[in-house]
Scaffold this motif. Structure first.
Motif, PDB file in Angstrom:
ATOM      1  N   LYS A 114       0.804  -1.213   0.000  1.00  0.00           N
ATOM      2  CA  LYS A 114       0.000   0.000   0.000  1.00  0.00           C
ATOM      3  C   LYS A 114       0.845   1.275   0.000  1.00  0.00           C
ATOM      4  N   ASP A 115       1.910   1.282   0.797  1.00  0.00           N
ATOM      5  CA  ASP A 115       2.697   2.510   0.957  1.00  0.00           C
ATOM      6  C   ASP A 115       3.809   2.649  -0.072  1.00  0.00           C
ATOM      7  N   LEU A 116       4.176   1.550  -0.714  1.00  0.00           N
ATOM      8  CA  LEU A 116       5.227   1.588  -1.734  1.00  0.00           C
ATOM      9  C   LEU A 116       4.710   0.907  -3.013  1.00  0.00           C
ATOM     10  N   PRO A 117       3.653   1.467  -3.606  1.00  0.00           N
ATOM     11  CA  PRO A 117       3.020   0.818  -4.762  1.00  0.00           C
ATOM     12  C   PRO A 117       3.911   0.767  -5.996  1.00  0.00           C
ATOM     13  N   GLU A 118       4.952   1.601  -6.039  1.00  0.00           N
ATOM     14  CA  GLU A 118       5.827   1.627  -7.203  1.00  0.00           C
ATOM     15  C   GLU A 118       6.559   0.301  -7.414  1.00  0.00           C
ATOM     16  N   PHE A 119       6.642  -0.522  -6.363  1.00  0.00           N
ATOM     17  CA  PHE A 119       7.332  -1.809  -6.500  1.00  0.00           C
ATOM     18  C   PHE A 119       6.393  -2.927  -6.971  1.00  0.00           C
ATOM     19  N   ARG A 120       5.113  -2.626  -7.036  1.00  0.00           N
ATOM     20  CA  ARG A 120       4.114  -3.528  -7.624  1.00  0.00           C
ATOM     21  C   ARG A 120       4.117  -4.919  -7.002  1.00  0.00           C
ATOM     22  N   THR A 121       4.182  -4.977  -5.695  1.00  0.00           N
ATOM     23  CA  THR A 121       4.100  -6.262  -5.017  1.00  0.00           C
ATOM     24  C   THR A 121       2.658  -6.546  -4.618  1.00  0.00           C
ATOM     25  N   GLU A 122       2.383  -7.786  -4.369  1.00  0.00           N
ATOM     26  CA  GLU A 122       1.110  -8.208  -3.797  1.00  0.00           C
ATOM     27  C   GLU A 122       1.414  -8.905  -2.483  1.00  0.00           C
ATOM     28  N   GLY A 123       1.019  -8.264  -1.397  1.00  0.00           N
ATOM     29  CA  GLY A 123       1.365  -8.812  -0.090  1.00  0.00           C
ATOM     30  C   GLY A 123       2.825  -8.661   0.260  1.00  0.00           C
ATOM     31  N   GLY A 124       3.534  -7.813  -0.480  1.00  0.00           N
ATOM     32  CA  GLY A 124       4.951  -7.576  -0.188  1.00  0.00           C
ATOM     33  C   GLY A 124       5.919  -8.433  -0.978  1.00  0.00           C
ATOM     34  N   PHE A 125       5.411  -9.210  -1.937  1.00  0.00           N
ATOM     35  CA  PHE A 125       6.303 -10.070  -2.720  1.00  0.00           C
ATOM     36  C   PHE A 125       5.818 -10.159  -4.164  1.00  0.00           C
ATOM     37  N   CYS A 126       6.670 -10.738  -5.014  1.00  0.00           N
ATOM     38  CA  CYS A 126       6.361 -10.896  -6.436  1.00  0.00           C
ATOM     39  C   CYS A 126       6.452 -12.369  -6.802  1.00  0.00           C
ATOM     40  N   VAL A 127       5.458 -12.844  -7.536  1.00  0.00           N
ATOM     41  CA  VAL A 127       5.455 -14.222  -8.035  1.00  0.00           C
ATOM     42  C   VAL A 127       5.771 -14.192  -9.526  1.00  0.00           C
ATOM     43  N   ASP A 128       6.773 -14.950  -9.927  1.00  0.00           N
ATOM     44  CA  ASP A 128       7.170 -15.020 -11.324  1.00  0.00           C
ATOM     45  C   ASP A 128       6.024 -15.610 -12.148  1.00  0.00           C
ATOM     46  N   LYS A 129       5.585 -14.880 -13.174  1.00  0.00           N
ATOM     47  CA  LYS A 129       4.462 -15.336 -13.992  1.00  0.00           C
ATOM     48  C   LYS A 129       4.798 -16.596 -14.784  1.00  0.00           C
ATOM     49  N   LYS A 130       6.071 -16.785 -15.108  1.00  0.00           N
ATOM     50  CA  LYS A 130       6.483 -17.962 -15.871  1.00  0.00           C
ATOM     51  C   LYS A 130       6.784 -19.155 -14.979  1.00  0.00           C
ATOM     52  N   ASN A 131       7.100 -18.908 -13.726  1.00  0.00           N
ATOM     53  CA  ASN A 131       7.412 -19.970 -12.785  1.00  0.00           C
ATOM     54  C   ASN A 131       6.878 -19.562 -11.413  1.00  0.00           C
ATOM     55  N   LYS A 132       5.690 -20.022 -11.088  1.00  0.00           N
ATOM     56  CA  LYS A 132       5.023 -19.587  -9.864  1.00  0.00           C
ATOM     57  C   LYS A 132       5.712 -20.089  -8.597  1.00  0.00           C
ATOM     58  N   ASP A 133       6.665 -20.996  -8.766  1.00  0.00           N
ATOM     59  CA  ASP A 133       7.440 -21.430  -7.598  1.00  0.00           C
ATOM     60  C   ASP A 133       8.496 -20.394  -7.204  1.00  0.00           C
ATOM     61  N   ARG A 134       8.785 -19.487  -8.124  1.00  0.00           N
ATOM     62  CA  ARG A 134       9.799 -18.466  -7.855  1.00  0.00           C
ATOM     63  C   ARG A 134       9.137 -17.232  -7.246  1.00  0.00           C
ATOM     64  N   VAL A 135       9.474 -16.958  -6.005  1.00  0.00           N
ATOM     65  CA  VAL A 135       8.874 -15.847  -5.267  1.00  0.00           C
ATOM     66  C   VAL A 135       9.993 -14.978  -4.697  1.00  0.00           C
ATOM     67  N   THR A 136       9.943 -13.705  -4.996  1.00  0.00           N
ATOM     68  CA  THR A 136      10.993 -12.777  -4.576  1.00  0.00           C
ATOM     69  C   THR A 136      10.385 -11.484  -4.032  1.00  0.00           C
ATOM     70  N   ALA A 137      11.242 -10.642  -3.495  1.00  0.00           N
ATOM     71  CA  ALA A 137      10.858  -9.288  -3.084  1.00  0.00           C
ATOM     72  C   ALA A 137      11.898  -8.324  -3.626  1.00  0.00           C
ATOM     73  N   PRO A 138      11.472  -7.131  -4.068  1.00  0.00           N
ATOM     74  CA  PRO A 138      12.445  -6.144  -4.550  1.00  0.00           C
ATOM     75  C   PRO A 138      13.355  -5.703  -3.395  1.00  0.00           C
ATOM     76  N   THR A 139      14.638  -5.910  -3.562  1.00  0.00           N
ATOM     77  CA  THR A 139      15.574  -5.578  -2.482  1.00  0.00           C
ATOM     78  C   THR A 139      15.499  -4.101  -2.112  1.00  0.00           C
ATOM     79  N   LEU A 140      15.412  -3.239  -3.103  1.00  0.00           N
ATOM     80  CA  LEU A 140      15.384  -1.802  -2.821  1.00  0.00           C
ATOM     81  C   LEU A 140      14.113  -1.403  -2.079  1.00  0.00           C
ATOM     82  N   MET A 141      13.050  -2.187  -2.214  1.00  0.00           N
ATOM     83  CA  MET A 141      11.816  -1.900  -1.486  1.00  0.00           C
ATOM     84  C   MET A 141      12.049  -1.926   0.014  1.00  0.00           C
TER      85      MET A 141
END
Length: 228
Positions: free
Chosen positions: A54-81
């Motif tokens: 909510k407070d850092l929408p520029e990083f486009r996370t959902e729940g604070g993390f990102c799920v790779d669209k090509k490999n849903k097992d790969r879950v990361t978070a933007p380090t700079l976030m």
């Protein structure tokens, strides 16, 4: 309002300007960065939180993390976030009148198994000294060998887990040595995957850190704030 999403019920912050000791706790969860301060009697005197989505929408996370669209097992978070969340938290604390000079100790906790890959030469940024006039995000934005850090939700390292167990004589033998069998989220397997699949990232990395990454950032920033 810039305060939208900050987890603080309306509190009376008038006592923050006094000189009684404060003990500050920081928690990096999957969804947010939260600060809580208590006094000598363990009474909570301050609370504030930054919600990553909510407070850092520029990083486009959902729940604070990102799920790779090509490999849903790969879950990361933007380090700079994580870095920008820390900047944002400190700025909010300053606006609330929090007196950093009263802090006697700091404790920290965070989600397990998140790892940060520091680019070669990044240590010089700290050795040369951070500029309190600039944000940590601005000063550290070029310090990471990869922009996305694997986190505990990642389960894309099954091959690395199997290899580790095979090399050491099976899952039980790994558990005998380490206390646990190999799991996908564990940092060692994440490093092995990056070494295999992204050798350029690994070769450009001078240090790999987990939760101590936040400790380094905080102690440096707090020191400059207190000097100001």
């Amino acid at each position: 309002s810039s305060c939208i999403g900050f987890m603080a019920q309306k509190r009376d912050h008038s006592s923050l300007s006094c000189q009684s000791p404060r003990y500050l706790g920081l928690d990096y969860s999957t969804q947010q960065l939260k600060a809580v301060a208590v006094d000598d009697d363990l009474h909570e005197v301050y609370q504030c939180a930054i919600n990553f989505e909510k407070d850092l929408p520029e990083f486009r996370t959902e729940g604070g993390f990102c799920v790779d669209k090509k490999n849903k097992d790969r879950v990361t978070a933007p380090t700079l976030m994580w870095v920008k969340a820390f900047d944002t938290l400190l700025e909010q604390m300053k606006r609330d009148g929090f007196n950093f000079a009263t802090v006697l100790s700091v404790s920290g906790s965070g989600q397990q198994h998140g790892s940060v890959y520091w680019k070669k030469g990044s240590g010089e940024v700290f050795e040369n000294g951070l500029n309190p006039a600039n944000t940590l995000a601005d000063q550290l934005k070029n310090c990471f060998a990869t922009e996305h850090s694997p986190i505990w939700r990642d389960s894309s390292t099954t091959a690395e887990c199997q290899r580790l167990e095979n090399e050491l004589g099976g899952a039980q033998q790994v558990a005998n040595i380490t206390g646990s069998r190999a799991y996908e989220r564990f940092t060692g397997n994440q490093i092995a995957k990056i070494y295999k699949e992204s050798p350029d990232v690994y070769e450009n990395c001078e240090r790999i850190s987990g939760e101590q990454f936040r400790g380094v950032a905080f102690t440096r920033k707090l020191r400059t704030n207190r000097l100001q």
